[in-house]
Scaffold this active site. Structure first.
Site, PDB file in Angstrom:
ATOM      1  N   SER A   1     107.967  69.861  82.829  1.00  0.00           N
ATOM      2  CA  SER A   1     107.886  71.138  84.373  1.00  0.00           C
ATOM      3  C   SER A   1     109.053  71.548  84.132  1.00  0.00           C
ATOM      4  CB  SER A   1     107.707  70.039  84.770  1.00  0.00           C
ATOM      5  OG  SER A   1     107.421  70.492  86.116  1.00  0.00           O
TER       6      SER A   1
ATOM      7  N   LYS B   1     102.548  63.355  83.227  1.00  0.00           N
ATOM      8  CA  LYS B   1     102.790  65.032  83.486  1.00  0.00           C
ATOM      9  C   LYS B   1     100.869  66.036  84.137  1.00  0.00           C
ATOM     10  CE  LYS B   1     103.871  69.806  83.070  1.00  0.00           C
ATOM     11  NZ  LYS B   1     103.290  70.551  82.859  1.00  0.00           N
TER      12      LYS B   1
ATOM     13  N   HIS C   1     101.520  64.972  87.769  1.00  0.00           N
ATOM     14  CA  HIS C   1     102.273  65.612  88.132  1.00  0.00           C
ATOM     15  C   HIS C   1     101.650  67.297  88.334  1.00  0.00           C
ATOM     16  CE1 HIS C   1     104.657  69.377  87.565  1.00  0.00           C
ATOM     17  NE2 HIS C   1     106.475  68.183  88.147  1.00  0.00           N
TER      18      HIS C   1
END
Length: 487
Positions: free
Chosen positions: A133, A188, A191
């Site tokens: 990210s 992720k 996220h």
């Protein structure tokens, strides 16, 4: 077999923007990378352009790229998620040996990573699904990295990944081992779901400021910039201030000229589906996904705008006080977004037998990633105090913050309802808070209804949990019950 010119520390396949920037980042930290791209011209242009003068080695076949790698060979894949990842893995297999490591740095769906980990381990290879990210800037200067997969791979990839990752103030890298098989890509995914929620909350506040208070983009920019100096400090608040201040070529705010139809790549939807599958109430993130879907119905909304009416929007109160309320409401709703994300982590850890480090996840997000925020230090501290914390709302800091903010939060949501301005994420966050803090909800009536029409049974408050009862509500239903019950 390894050739006598094996000098590269790692190979990378896929020279898109993210791939190129990761390679340059690795070069900055002293690692030699051999690169391959399906379209050879891209490799040539990269070597002659951004990679000129570096230690990067270009290869025009996968076999040639692999021949440059030191054992155990480490190959990072940066291609589009889905079938392209499987295709690259298949093309790599004839050239790798037991103990070699494949790293998928794309936005892969975590069930695919689980499958690939076990399939490759059966062949003697190691697989790492690594969430990345931070966009192109993060890839170039320090992303947040979330690796998971074959645990024996970690000692062999740790040095490179932690070197290129973003660092917090004390130098700790925003990268650590997340867990087994698909854990890295799951983290992720969540996220990205939280990112959807944060962005939607900010958009709703922007909507209230513009339509409700009549503020200009410049005025809003100053407010967001001021908020970024306090506990709302975050990358998304920072760039929102900059976006609102940005002028088009004619000197007018560019934001006003952008079509209000949001796109999405699917990771937010994956988070919502995972929550539904796990029975976790990720209401805010799911509403954020649906808000983008509703925005995409632009033509239908224009027809509806002409046909359907709502209340007039007028404001006669103290504007500064309402802006202060907005800041409190935004912070409280943001706490709910992360609370729900961490609830999903706990459910997945139990289902998948993952040993997730919850405070460590917050640290990995502290710098480099899109949702980086000062607020994440408080999450890390909460889990440092209570490693077995079941819910962030039960931590003293977050409990105090939400309780202090809730009066302002309720005023904002009430005013938005009175104005007819939609707040799907912020209002659903408040509904979740109210539902979570109630010791008794009306689900007893739902269970009575289910038992009435489908003999689905129910539990009783005056009997131990796990004992199920059925009532013949009409005198004609009999005592036969349905074969399954899911609380």
């Amino acid at each position: 077999m390894t050739s006598n010119h094996a000098t590269a520390d790692i190979g990378l396949i896929g020279l898109g923007v993210m791939g190129q920037n990761l390679v340059l980042n690795m070069n900055d930290h002293g690692f030699t990378t051999a690169v391959y791209n399906r379209t050879g011209e891209v490799t040539t242009e990269f070597l002659a352009g951004p990679a000129a003068g570096t230690q990067v080695i270009g290869a025009y076949t996968i076999a040639d790229m692999v021949s440059h790698l030191k054992p155990p060979r480490r190959v990072m894949i940066m291609v589009k998620a889905g079938n392209p990842v499987d295709a690259v893995i298949d093309s790599l297999l004839p050239h790798l040996e037991p103990g070699d490591i494949i790293i998928d740095g794309g936005n892969s769906h975590y069930p695919d990573t689980i499958r690939r980990t076990h399939t490759l381990e059966e062949k003697g290879l190691l697989f790492v699904g690594c969430g990345v990210s931070g966009g192109e800037e993060g890839a170039r200067h320090g992303p947040s990295l979330m690796p998971g997969g074959s645990s024996p791979a970690w000692p062999h990839v740790k040095e490179i990944l932690q070197a290129i990752a973003a660092k917090v103030a004390d130098g700790t890298p925003c990268c650590d081992w997340v867990g087994e098989d698909g854990a890295g890509h799951f983290v992720k995914m969540v996220h990205n779901g939280i990112e959807y929620g944060d962005m939607q909350l900010i958009a709703e506040v922007y909507h209230l400021m513009g339509v409700g208070l009549g503020l200009t983009p410049d005025e809003m920019s100053h407010i967001f910039a001021d908020w970024n100096q306090g506990k709302l400090n975050s990358y998304l608040i920072e760039i929102t201030a900059e976006i609102l201040a940005f002028k088009d070529g004619d000197g007018l705010p560019l934001v006003d000229k952008i079509l209000d139809a949001a796109g999405q790549k699917g990771t937010g939807k994956w988070t919502a589906v995972a929550a539904l599958d796990s029975g976790m109430p990720l209401t805010l993130i799911t509403e954020a996904v649906f808000a983008r879907s509703l925005s995409a119905l632009k033509e239908e909304r224009l027809v509806a705008a002409a046909a359907l009416s709502g209340p007039a929007v007028t404001f006669s109160g103290d504007r500064d006080l309402f802006v202060a309320d907005l800041a409190q409401a935004l912070y409280a709703a943001k706490i709910i977004s992360y609370t729900q994300g961490y609830m999903l982590f706990r459910a997945a850890a139990s289902e998948q037998n993952w040993n997730l480090n919850y405070g460590g996840i917050a640290l990995m997000w502290r710098e480099g990633c899109i949702i980086r925020a000062a607020f994440l230090d408080n999450i890390q501290a909460a889990y440092a105090r209570h490693p077995q914390l079941t819910n962030l709302l039960l931590d003293d800091y977050f409990k105090e913050q939400v309780m202090m903010a809730q009066a302002a939060w309720r005023r904002v949501v009430s005013q938005a309802v009175a104005w007819g301005i939609p707040l799907p994420a912020m209002s659903s966050a408040l509904a979740f808070y109210d539902g979570y803090r109630h010791g008794r909800l009306p689900a007893n009536l739902l269970q009575a209804q289910r038992d009435y029409f489908g003999a689905h049974t129910y539990e009783r408050v005056d009997q131990p949990r796990g004992q199920f009862f059925h009532t013949n509500w009409t005198g004609e239903g009999g005592q036969v019950t349905a074969g399954s019950y899911n609380a």
